[in-house]
Scaffold this active site. Sequence first.
Site, PDB file in Angstrom:
ATOM      1  N   LYS A   1      21.646 -10.934  -1.617  1.00 16.11           N
ATOM      2  CA  LYS A   1      22.905 -11.426  -2.185  1.00 16.11           C
ATOM      3  C   LYS A   1      24.101 -10.874  -1.436  1.00 16.11           C
ATOM      4  CE  LYS A   1      20.772 -11.586  -6.727  1.00 16.11           C
ATOM      5  NZ  LYS A   1      20.605 -10.785  -7.945  1.00 16.11           N
TER       6      LYS A   1
ATOM      7  N   HIS B   1       6.904   7.148  10.721  1.00 11.58           N
ATOM      8  CA  HIS B   1       6.282   7.008   9.415  1.00 11.58           C
ATOM      9  C   HIS B   1       5.663   8.372   9.133  1.00 11.58           C
ATOM     10  CE1 HIS B   1       4.441   5.480   5.946  1.00 11.58           C
ATOM     11  NE2 HIS B   1       3.730   4.486   6.437  1.00 11.58           N
TER      12      HIS B   1
ATOM     13  N   ARG C   1       0.808  -1.209   0.000  1.00  5.30           N
ATOM     14  CA  ARG C   1       0.000   0.000   0.000  1.00  5.30           C
ATOM     15  C   ARG C   1       0.850   1.272   0.000  1.00  5.30           C
ATOM     16  NH1 ARG C   1      -5.239   0.435   3.051  1.00  5.30           N
ATOM     17  NH2 ARG C   1      -4.765  -1.773   3.001  1.00  5.30           N
ATOM     18  N   THR C   2       1.800   1.347   0.931  1.00  8.40           N
ATOM     19  CA  THR C   2       2.597   2.567   1.021  1.00  8.40           C
ATOM     20  C   THR C   2       3.379   2.781  -0.272  1.00  8.40           C
ATOM     21  OG1 THR C   2       2.746   2.307   3.394  1.00  8.40           O
ATOM     22  CG2 THR C   2       4.350   3.757   2.396  1.00  8.40           C
TER      23      THR C   2
ATOM     24  N   ARG D   1      11.897   2.594   2.904  1.00  6.80           N
ATOM     25  CA  ARG D   1      11.284   1.869   4.021  1.00  6.80           C
ATOM     26  C   ARG D   1      12.263   0.796   4.468  1.00  6.80           C
ATOM     27  NH1 ARG D   1       5.403  -0.551   5.143  1.00  6.80           N
ATOM     28  NH2 ARG D   1       5.138   1.655   5.518  1.00  6.80           N
TER      29      ARG D   1
END
Lengths: 179, 318
Positions: B93, B145, B65-66, B115
């Site tokens: 990796k 946030h 969503r974000t 994020r």
Amino acid sequence: MTLPDPEDLLDALYAQLKPRVTAETALVGIYTGGVWLMEKLLARLRAELGYTIDSGKLDAAMYRDDYTRRGLKSAAQPAFIPFDVNGRHLILIDDIFYTGRTTRAVMNELFDYGRPAKIELAVLINRGGAQLPIRPDISGADLPLQAEQAFELSMNTQGRLQLRLTSAATESSGAARHV
Amino acid sequence: MYNPQLNTQGQLQHLLSIEGLPKRILNEILDTAENFVGVAEREVKKVPLLRGKTVCNIFFENSTRTRTTFEIAAKRLSADVLNLNVSTSSQSKGETILDTVNNLIAMHADIFVVRHQQSGAAHFIAQHVPPHISVINAGDGRHAHPTQGLLDVFTIRKYKPELHNLRVAIVGDVLHSRVARSEIHALTTLGVPEIRVIAPLTLLPTDVEKLGVQVFHNMEHGLKDVDVVMMLRLQNERMSGALLPSSQEFFQTFGLTPERLALARPDAIVMHPGPMNRGVEIDSAVADGRQSVILPQVTYGIAVRMAVMALLGGGNAA
């Protein structure tokens, strides 16, 4: 320079505007000075025509060509176009015409609302100095001005328009801006 | 005092947390967002501000969503958007965060939306990017946030413009919630006089009162006469140990039901940052009810994220 009374210029502008207005016409005022003028013109049209024609307001801050240099003007005003622009005859109302860059930005924004049939530009004063192939269709007066000077339109608490000549460097922030 | 979020002219350079941002900047973002709300209703849902710029969504932690709302916000500003799901990419990796970031700098990205599951990751990246790049924190660990906090206060302001007169309750898993922290900082900075948190003791951070909130452990007391109810998601994925007996029991005690909502003011609004756990923190009758502004939050979230990117992406010459 003896400055004219902006209310007289508004009379002159109205005399040229009225014959252009039809049932298809809508007025679009450009913040801030253009919106003041538009409200006054709308009131006169309403009194003579007996009905209110459509109108909207634009700022075009999101379409200006100086964003990458100056950033977003934080005091930008929300656009308000409460009618369908497709096929309409629009008359843009601004206070001072100078470089033409604001007009370009406003036209770009309008085309994101739809495809008007025709756009005209009405200004209170054309001060000369266009930098784009854009000119007003009608103006209250043509008053050429040096680049380092600027007209500043304001409205007093009684709703009366006032005009002042400033040097461009000391433009006050409270009044309408014309770039 | 040095503030990594502001440049030398005091303008926004990065958006990392609401804590430390002056009221002037918060209002500038919210006022700018007002201009973007209408863009979605036009024939062309785009403005040209970020034309030629590249926004890179770097998601070290999964979020659909974000990421989607940042992506749509950037696209409506005409930016090119690059989505990097690092959780499934180079980090697995063995690449370090800075190597990932340096690669994106070499690709001439202009704005990073980050994020990360670790608190402070966005700050860390902001300290290592050249000055022409801006970093937006899209959620770091339990810390912040900020765009969610901003879109929440934007939504509140839309329905209840008199912020200095409001009583707001934040309900649920405050302990794991970066959203709650950002909401509390935004509300206090903008002058909301009474902020309550309602949660079981096990889901509250220690010293939560120091953030300027009143603590309640009981919904019936905490919801009384509030103007805004902000629900939080029960963050099962962040729970470790026995903080809760069960999600059913949580609903029994802290779920927002129509009966409990009736204790708030009759015109109270209900908010939720999503994704909702229906029947855990919120009853469907409330989530879909007339007082719910949960979907408008999503719509306003795009306008707020557009405003943040538009303010960061422009020139700063006075």
